[in-house]
Design a protein around this motif. Sequence first.
Motif, short mmCIF file in Angstrom:
data_model
loop_
_atom_site.label_atom_id
_atom_site.label_comp_id
_atom_site.label_asym_id
_atom_site.label_seq_id
_atom_site.Cartn_x
_atom_site.Cartn_y
_atom_site.Cartn_z
N ALA A 18 0.81 -1.21 0.03
CA ALA A 18 -0.10 -0.05 0.05
C ALA A 18 0.88 1.36 0.06
O ALA A 18 0.40 2.24 -0.71
N ARG A 19 2.11 1.18 0.63
CA ARG A 19 3.00 2.33 0.70
C ARG A 19 4.30 2.01 -0.03
O ARG A 19 4.76 0.79 0.03
N ARG A 20 4.78 2.94 -1.00
CA ARG A 20 5.96 2.73 -1.50
C ARG A 20 6.83 3.87 -1.41
O ARG A 20 6.51 5.02 -1.30
N VAL A 21 8.17 3.66 -1.45
CA VAL A 21 9.16 4.71 -1.11
C VAL A 21 10.10 4.52 -2.07
O VAL A 21 10.78 3.43 -2.27
N VAL A 22 10.84 5.67 -2.88
CA VAL A 22 11.90 5.72 -3.62
C VAL A 22 13.27 5.61 -2.79
O VAL A 22 13.32 6.49 -1.91
N ALA A 23 14.08 4.56 -2.94
CA ALA A 23 15.27 4.52 -2.13
C ALA A 23 16.54 4.53 -3.01
O ALA A 23 16.14 4.15 -4.32
N ASP A 24 17.41 4.80 -2.66
CA ASP A 24 18.95 4.93 -3.36
C ASP A 24 20.10 4.75 -2.50
O ASP A 24 19.75 4.27 -1.05
N ASP A 25 21.36 4.79 -2.83
CA ASP A 25 22.44 4.51 -1.99
C ASP A 25 22.46 5.48 -0.65
O ASP A 25 23.31 5.05 0.06
N ARG A 26 22.02 6.59 -0.65
CA ARG A 26 21.84 7.28 0.57
C ARG A 26 21.14 7.06 1.64
O ARG A 26 21.25 7.39 2.77
N MET A 27 20.07 5.86 1.34
CA MET A 27 19.32 5.35 2.34
C MET A 27 20.17 4.43 3.25
O MET A 27 20.55 3.80 2.84
N ARG A 28 20.14 4.68 4.51
CA ARG A 28 20.70 3.80 5.66
C ARG A 28 20.23 2.48 5.56
O ARG A 28 18.88 2.45 5.59
N ALA A 29 20.86 1.35 5.72
CA ALA A 29 20.38 0.01 5.95
C ALA A 29 19.20 -0.17 6.89
O ALA A 29 18.41 -0.96 6.79
N ALA A 30 19.65 0.39 8.13
CA ALA A 30 18.48 0.29 9.22
C ALA A 30 17.32 0.80 8.85
O ALA A 30 16.16 0.49 9.17
N VAL A 31 17.22 2.04 7.97
CA VAL A 31 16.10 2.62 7.63
C VAL A 31 15.32 1.71 6.62
O VAL A 31 14.02 1.29 6.71
N ALA A 32 15.89 1.37 5.52
CA ALA A 32 15.44 0.42 4.63
C ALA A 32 14.86 -0.81 5.26
O ALA A 32 13.73 -1.11 4.85
N HIS A 33 15.56 -1.37 6.07
CA HIS A 33 15.04 -2.51 6.79
C HIS A 33 13.77 -2.44 7.49
O HIS A 33 12.87 -3.18 7.72
N ARG A 34 13.74 -1.29 8.37
CA ARG A 34 12.44 -1.02 9.02
C ARG A 34 11.36 -0.64 8.18
O ARG A 34 10.39 -1.32 8.63
N LEU A 35 11.65 0.08 7.23
CA LEU A 35 10.60 0.12 6.21
C LEU A 35 9.88 -1.09 5.44
O LEU A 35 8.85 -1.22 5.28
N ALA A 36 10.99 -1.94 5.41
CA ALA A 36 10.69 -3.14 4.55
C ALA A 36 9.96 -4.15 5.69
O ALA A 36 8.62 -4.71 5.42
N CYS A 37 10.31 -4.00 6.76
CA CYS A 37 9.67 -4.92 7.94
C CYS A 37 8.14 -4.45 8.07
O CYS A 37 7.25 -5.09 8.48
N GLU A 38 7.89 -3.22 7.99
CA GLU A 38 6.70 -2.24 8.02
C GLU A 38 5.69 -2.79 6.74
O GLU A 38 4.45 -2.48 6.69
N GLY A 39 6.19 -3.34 5.88
CA GLY A 39 5.57 -3.94 4.68
C GLY A 39 5.54 -2.70 3.68
O GLY A 39 4.81 -2.67 2.56
N THR A 40 6.40 -1.77 3.56
CA THR A 40 6.85 -0.83 2.74
C THR A 40 7.38 -1.45 1.49
O THR A 40 8.30 -1.91 1.61
N GLY A 41 7.12 -0.96 0.26
CA GLY A 41 7.71 -1.43 -0.78
C GLY A 41 8.72 -0.37 -1.27
O GLY A 41 8.44 0.98 -1.14
#
Length: 60
Positions: A18-41
């Motif tokens: 339901a929620r999508r975020v544009v990510a790139d190499d500037r995004m920290r791994a911890a943030v990407a992990h948290r978003l993915a665990c929350e179900g964010t694409g």
Amino acid sequence: MSSTLFRPLALRARAAPARRVVADDRMRAAVAHRLACEGTGLLWRLAADRGVSPTGGPAG
């Protein structure tokens, strides 16, 4: 037993996130992990798509 139980996870039918975020190499791994665990694409964007070379200078 159902044969769908043994299908690889990537092939199982799933609703799009339901929620999508544009990510790139500037995004920290911890943030990407948290978003993915929350179900964010996460839609990964390459550095070259931003006009920046992988080494940090201008692309081209």
